[in-house]
Design a protein around this motif. Structure first.
Motif, PDB file in Angstrom:
ATOM      1  N   HIS A   1       0.933  -1.174  -0.315  1.00  0.00           N
ATOM      2  CA  HIS A   1       0.187  -0.077   0.475  1.00  0.00           C
ATOM      3  C   HIS A   1       1.079   1.511  -0.305  1.00  0.00           C
ATOM      4  CE1 HIS A   1      -3.453   2.031   0.556  1.00  0.00           C
ATOM      5  NE2 HIS A   1      -2.728   2.700   1.800  1.00  0.00           N
TER       6      HIS A   1
ATOM      7  N   ASN B   1       1.854   2.072  -3.357  1.00  0.00           N
ATOM      8  CA  ASN B   1       0.400   2.549  -4.140  1.00  0.00           C
ATOM      9  C   ASN B   1       0.627   3.707  -4.443  1.00  0.00           C
ATOM     10  OD1 ASN B   1       0.390  -0.037  -5.477  1.00  0.00           O
ATOM     11  ND2 ASN B   1      -1.370  -0.769  -3.727  1.00  0.00           N
ATOM     12  N   GLU B   2       0.454   3.892  -3.118  1.00  0.00           N
ATOM     13  CA  GLU B   2       0.811   5.531  -2.410  1.00  0.00           C
ATOM     14  C   GLU B   2       1.859   7.052  -2.500  1.00  0.00           C
ATOM     15  OE1 GLU B   2      -2.116   7.288  -1.282  1.00  0.00           O
ATOM     16  OE2 GLU B   2      -2.952   5.939  -1.011  1.00  0.00           O
TER      17      GLU B   2
ATOM     18  N   SER C   1       3.231   6.054  -5.944  1.00  0.00           N
ATOM     19  CA  SER C   1       2.865   5.552  -7.325  1.00  0.00           C
ATOM     20  C   SER C   1       1.964   6.496  -7.391  1.00  0.00           C
ATOM     21  CB  SER C   1       2.707   4.186  -7.728  1.00  0.00           C
ATOM     22  OG  SER C   1       4.102   3.791  -7.680  1.00  0.00           O
ATOM     23  N   ALA C   2       1.211   7.064  -6.765  1.00  0.00           N
ATOM     24  CA  ALA C   2      -0.723   7.820  -6.900  1.00  0.00           C
ATOM     25  C   ALA C   2       0.168   9.326  -6.749  1.00  0.00           C
ATOM     26  CB  ALA C   2      -1.463   7.142  -5.585  1.00  0.00           C
ATOM     27  N   GLY C   3       0.956   9.199  -5.874  1.00  0.00           N
ATOM     28  CA  GLY C   3       1.369  10.681  -5.380  1.00  0.00           C
ATOM     29  C   GLY C   3       2.497  10.652  -6.822  1.00  0.00           C
TER      30      GLY C   3
ATOM     31  N   ILE D   1       2.417  10.415  -9.747  1.00  0.00           N
ATOM     32  CA  ILE D   1       1.033  10.583 -10.837  1.00  0.00           C
ATOM     33  C   ILE D   1       0.314  11.825 -11.103  1.00  0.00           C
ATOM     34  CG2 ILE D   1      -1.046   9.584 -12.010  1.00  0.00           C
ATOM     35  CD1 ILE D   1      -0.121   6.933 -11.189  1.00  0.00           C
ATOM     36  N   LYS D   2       0.592  12.052  -9.590  1.00  0.00           N
ATOM     37  CA  LYS D   2      -0.751  13.471  -9.378  1.00  0.00           C
ATOM     38  C   LYS D   2       0.352  14.471  -9.734  1.00  0.00           C
ATOM     39  CE  LYS D   2      -4.074  12.666  -7.338  1.00  0.00           C
ATOM     40  NZ  LYS D   2      -5.314  11.989  -8.276  1.00  0.00           N
TER      41      LYS D   2
ATOM     42  N   GLN E   1       0.215  14.815 -13.463  1.00  0.00           N
ATOM     43  CA  GLN E   1      -0.908  16.089 -13.205  1.00  0.00           C
ATOM     44  C   GLN E   1      -0.397  16.857 -13.353  1.00  0.00           C
ATOM     45  OE1 GLN E   1      -4.080  13.284 -12.003  1.00  0.00           O
ATOM     46  NE2 GLN E   1      -4.224  11.513 -13.382  1.00  0.00           N
TER      47      GLN E   1
END
Length: 95
Positions: free
Chosen positions: A55, A58-59, A61-63, A65-66, A69
């Motif tokens: 997890h 995953n967090e 990686s999500a950061g 991606i943000k 963006q």
């Protein structure tokens, strides 16, 4: 232990400062953080269940991606014609 510049060797700092692209720097720092986490999990410093460590990755990686963006929003200019029309519409609306 806190993350600071004292923990990085000279070659790593040169790689970080020589790269002109912010995307490459972001990916490089993410890789360093992931490597530090895995070394500490394997060494027993971080005693967490595998789903929790997963997890965390995953967090991270999500950061990233943000960040990518938000970088797109910054780099892609707003279309000129839309900006002019918005100006006209604001003038008309305010009258």
């Amino acid at each position: 232990a806190a993350l600071d510049l004292d923990g990085l060797d000279r070659a790593a700092m040169e790689n970080l400062t020589e790269e002109a692209s912010p995307e490459v720097r972001t990916e490089l720092i993410l890789h360093w953080i992931q490597r530090i986490i895995m070394e500490n999990v394997q060494g027993g410093v971080i005693n967490a269940a595998p789903p929790i460590v997963s997890h965390v990755f995953n967090e991270l990686s999500a950061g990233v991606i943000k960040v990518k963006q938000s970088r797109k929003i910054k780099e892609i200019p707003f279309p000129f014609h839309y900006a002019q029309m918005l100006g006209v519409m604001l003038i008309v609306y305010s009258c």
